[in-house]
Design a protein around this motif. Structure first.
Motif, PDB file in Angstrom:
ATOM      1  N   THR A  39      41.111   4.874  39.558  1.00  0.00           N
ATOM      2  CA  THR A  39      40.705   6.266  39.808  1.00  0.00           C
ATOM      3  C   THR A  39      39.538   6.389  40.779  1.00  0.00           C
ATOM      4  OG1 THR A  39      39.235   6.143  37.898  1.00  0.00           O
ATOM      5  CG2 THR A  39      41.423   7.080  37.529  1.00  0.00           C
ATOM      6  N   GLY A  40      38.722   5.329  40.876  1.00  0.00           N
ATOM      7  CA  GLY A  40      37.502   5.417  41.686  1.00  0.00           C
ATOM      8  C   GLY A  40      36.261   5.655  40.843  1.00  0.00           C
ATOM      9  N   THR A  41      36.425   5.759  39.506  1.00  0.00           N
ATOM     10  CA  THR A  41      35.241   5.888  38.648  1.00  0.00           C
ATOM     11  C   THR A  41      34.719   4.486  38.317  1.00  0.00           C
ATOM     12  OG1 THR A  41      36.475   5.875  36.571  1.00  0.00           O
ATOM     13  CG2 THR A  41      36.114   8.025  37.613  1.00  0.00           C
ATOM     14  N   THR A  42      33.430   4.424  38.050  1.00  0.00           N
ATOM     15  CA  THR A  42      32.803   3.130  37.773  1.00  0.00           C
ATOM     16  C   THR A  42      33.475   2.447  36.587  1.00  0.00           C
ATOM     17  OG1 THR A  42      30.738   4.080  38.537  1.00  0.00           O
ATOM     18  CG2 THR A  42      30.570   2.032  37.291  1.00  0.00           C
ATOM     19  N   ALA A  43      33.622   3.203  35.500  1.00  0.00           N
ATOM     20  CA  ALA A  43      34.110   2.587  34.264  1.00  0.00           C
ATOM     21  C   ALA A  43      35.573   2.169  34.367  1.00  0.00           C
ATOM     22  CB  ALA A  43      33.931   3.576  33.115  1.00  0.00           C
ATOM     23  N   ASN A  44      36.439   3.043  34.885  1.00  0.00           N
ATOM     24  CA  ASN A  44      37.865   2.710  34.924  1.00  0.00           C
ATOM     25  C   ASN A  44      38.128   1.483  35.784  1.00  0.00           C
ATOM     26  OD1 ASN A  44      40.940   3.522  34.710  1.00  0.00           O
ATOM     27  ND2 ASN A  44      40.518   2.994  36.844  1.00  0.00           N
ATOM     28  N   ASP A  45      37.624   1.492  37.006  1.00  0.00           N
ATOM     29  CA  ASP A  45      38.000   0.428  37.942  1.00  0.00           C
ATOM     30  C   ASP A  45      37.507  -0.935  37.462  1.00  0.00           C
ATOM     31  OD1 ASP A  45      38.900   2.605  39.274  1.00  0.00           O
ATOM     32  OD2 ASP A  45      37.789   2.271  41.124  1.00  0.00           O
ATOM     33  N   ARG A  46      36.313  -0.940  36.889  1.00  0.00           N
ATOM     34  CA  ARG A  46      35.770  -2.223  36.419  1.00  0.00           C
ATOM     35  C   ARG A  46      36.598  -2.760  35.248  1.00  0.00           C
ATOM     36  NH1 ARG A  46      29.800  -1.482  35.696  1.00  0.00           N
ATOM     37  NH2 ARG A  46      29.845  -1.414  37.976  1.00  0.00           N
ATOM     38  N   ALA A  47      36.908  -1.876  34.299  1.00  0.00           N
ATOM     39  CA  ALA A  47      37.679  -2.311  33.124  1.00  0.00           C
ATOM     40  C   ALA A  47      39.085  -2.754  33.534  1.00  0.00           C
ATOM     41  CB  ALA A  47      37.765  -1.159  32.118  1.00  0.00           C
ATOM     42  N   GLU A  48      39.736  -1.964  34.378  1.00  0.00           N
ATOM     43  CA  GLU A  48      41.096  -2.312  34.800  1.00  0.00           C
ATOM     44  C   GLU A  48      41.085  -3.604  35.615  1.00  0.00           C
ATOM     45  OE1 GLU A  48      43.053   0.591  37.292  1.00  0.00           O
ATOM     46  OE2 GLU A  48      45.036  -0.256  36.854  1.00  0.00           O
ATOM     47  N   GLY A  49      40.107  -3.712  36.515  1.00  0.00           N
ATOM     48  CA  GLY A  49      40.000  -4.916  37.345  1.00  0.00           C
ATOM     49  C   GLY A  49      39.829  -6.162  36.493  1.00  0.00           C
TER      50      GLY A  49
END
Lengths: 375, 214
Positions: free
Chosen positions: A270-280
């Motif tokens: 999504t481009g949010t800090t939390a989503n991208d880090r967790a998904e990555g």
């Protein structure tokens, strides 16, 4: 006793429209050419400030855009009508934009609000009125709404309850979602930069994705679906992406594949800090062979409940064209272990996995396969 | 296609304005979390406890979703005042089962359907197909709409403004003894009628088995 039996399920026809294009071909071309549909608007945030939004540039109403996409699928399928087709809708806002207009237009009153047009059900109400489907069910799980509809489509077809399922993911821009995400502090005023160290948030967008599924062979097969819950927080994903990892593993198990089979992942990104880090982190931990990973939301925006169908269609276009689009706007990658292409890559791709994650830690992963002429 | 579902346990809540005995302090020990729960979430947690919920998958149905949160947001937009982040995060239809997943630490599948007056039928059909995998499924159907605009919106004359039904089910080969006959319960939201009908019939039987036609 009837049970779910493994069955070959194919995409029979598909169509999509969003800010990046009014057809699946236009959207895919925008991805390859880095033509983002995100534009700055002054009309959505209540404080009058600019927001970067993915609005479809069309003189038609959102309802008519949706009907055009469904008509396109009917025409490109072998069906004469949808009378024997089961309709599954995925939407997170339904008729919210219409209700906002009524509420504000009537001076803060609900007196003119018609439930058939206001509720999530408004989409299937409109489609049933025009096409007379065999039956319909609407899924509303925020940003995984249409992904959950695809999961159920596979189960419906495997149960033998019907021969064809039409999945429609549709969400229009509403003041509620734009201002709501702004209140959470995750709305970017620039085009999103998923997986970038300096990312500033997401872009709310609108879109429609329509997929007809059935057993008639085509070049794209739906092979696996997986669901999970984070059981962690109402808005933040688990920091290690445990729920995301579980959904992807469940999809692999459902497809009888191991992680090394996946060539391309269309990330939720999504481009949010939390989503991208967790998904990555979840992708890094589950896929040691480092498949190509891309987020297409810097071009399409986040189409909320419609993103499941729209991004599965994009994944199908990647399989058909054997070319993975670049991650537009990615300049300073945060997680080095992720294989994020910054230019279009033409390569043999057999399996693609598409992720969608939602508020409440609702996670869905879907795997599709390119069927070669020999197989 | 017909699927027979054995009803293992069931529970119901119906209240004119507000369900009072939802045992929140016992069921939700963390105060901060308890304070954030929406009305539908509180009903979901209570109903789940009544049917012996463990880690089963859930099919949840709601016609109107989180109307209190939605009304707060739309009023803020109208008045151009700050939107509460809590109201927004609690405004999606799957909010109750998300809280349930957190409280039960259940990482399994939870889906939500919403088809206005057909919602309970959609819960039953979705649950019947999901149950074909062979595991137990919790079917939950809740609508809580005691909110500030209810008098303008309540055109059906519904008097029970908070209501919910839970059925714990699994697929069976046993013969059905409950069939959906579309009974009407004028005081309750039509979005719950079929689930309520099944609950009422199941209560009178020692081994209730429901037939769902898809």
């Amino acid at each position: 006793m009837a049970m779910l039996k493994s069955k070959e399920i194919y995409i029979q026809a598909m169509s999509a429209s969003c800010c990046a294009g009014v057809s699946k071909e236009e959207i895919y071309e925008s991805l390859l050419l880095s033509k983002s549909g995100i534009k700055k608007h002054k009309d959505f945030l209540i404080d009058g400030s600019l927001s970067a939004i993915g609005k479809i540039d069309s003189p038609h109403s959102f309802e008519n855009i949706m009907l055009e996409q469904v008509e396109d699928v009917l025409k490109s399928s072998e069906l004469e009508s949808f009378h024997n087709t089961f309709l599954l809708v995925g939407s997170s806002v339904g008729g919210m934009a219409w209700s906002e207009e009524q509420f504000i237009g009537s001076g803060g009153s609900c007196i003119d609000i018609d439930l058939n047009r206001q509720s999530i059900y408004s989409i299937s109400h409109t489609l049933n009125k025009k096409y007379g489907f065999k039956d319909s069910i609407t899924f509303s799980t925020a940003c995984t709404s249409s992904s959950n509809a695809i999961v159920f489509a596979k189960e419906l077809l495997e149960s033998g309850a019907c021969e064809e399922v039409l999945v429609v993911g549709a969400d229009s821009i509403s003041l509620t979602t734009v201002n709501g995400f702004n209140a959470l502090g995750v709305l970017s005023d620039e085009c999103a930069t998923p997986f970038d160290r300096d990312r500033t948030g997401m872009n709310v967008a609108e879109g429609v994705g329509v997929i007809l599924l059935g057993s008639m062979p085509s070049d794209i097969k739906l092979v696996g679906v997986g669901c999970s819950s984070d059981a962690h927080n109402i808005t933040h994903p688990h920091p290690e992406g445990n729920g995301a990892k579980s959904a992807m593993q469940n999809a692999l198990d459902n497809a009888n594949l191991d992680a090394s089979s996946i060539d391309y992942i269309n990330a939720h990104g999504t481009g949010t800090t939390a989503n991208d880090r967790a998904e990555g982190r979840a992708i890094i931990s589950l896929f040691p062979n480092r498949p190509l990973v891309g987020s297409t939301k810097s071009i399409t925006g986040h189409t909320l409940g419609a993103c499941g169908t729209i991004e599965l269609i994009i994944s199908a276009m990647v399989l058909k064209n054997q070319t993975v689009p670049q991650n537009f706007n990615l300049k300073n990658q945060e997680l080095e272990e992720l294989n994020l292409p910054i230019e279009n890559i033409s390569i043999e791709i057999k399996f693609a996995l598409s992720n969608a994650f939602a508020f409440g830690g609702n996670n869905v992963s879907i795997i599709i396969q390119k069927v070669s002429d020999e197989s | 296609m017909k699927v027979n579902l054995k009803i293992i346990s069931s529970a119901v809540v119906l209240a004119d304005t507000k369900c009072e005995e939802l045992q929140e302090k016992i069921l939700v020990k963390k105060m901060m979390l308890r304070r954030r729960l929406t009305r539908s979430s509180r009903i979901a947690v209570y109903l789940a406890s009544k049917v012996g919920y463990g880690h089963e998958r859930i099919v949840f149905g709601t016609a109107y979703g989180e109307v209190n949160a939605t009304a707060d947001i739309i009023e803020s937009i109208y008045n151009k005042t700050l939107i509460s982040p809590t109201a927004f995060q609690n405004s999606v239809h799957n909010t109750p089962v998300s809280y349930l997943s957190m409280l039960s630490e259940n990482m399994g599948e939870m889906t939500t359907v919403s088809d206005l007056f057909n919602t309970s039928l959609s819960v039953l059909k979705t649950g019947a197909i999901k149950a074909l995998k062979g595991d137990r499924i919790l079917l939950l159907n809740i609508d809580a709409f005691n909110f500030k605009f209810i008098e303008q919106m309540n055109r059906c004359g519904v008097s029970k403004l908070e209501s919910g039904v839970a059925l714990m089910v699994e697929v069976t080969q046993e013969e059905a003894n409950i069939y959906i006959e579309d009974e009407r319960y004028g005081e309750v939201s039509p979005s719950l009628w079929q689930m309520l009908e099944i609950y009422n019939k199941a209560e009178k039987l020692s081994n209730p088995v429901l037939e769902v036609e898809i």
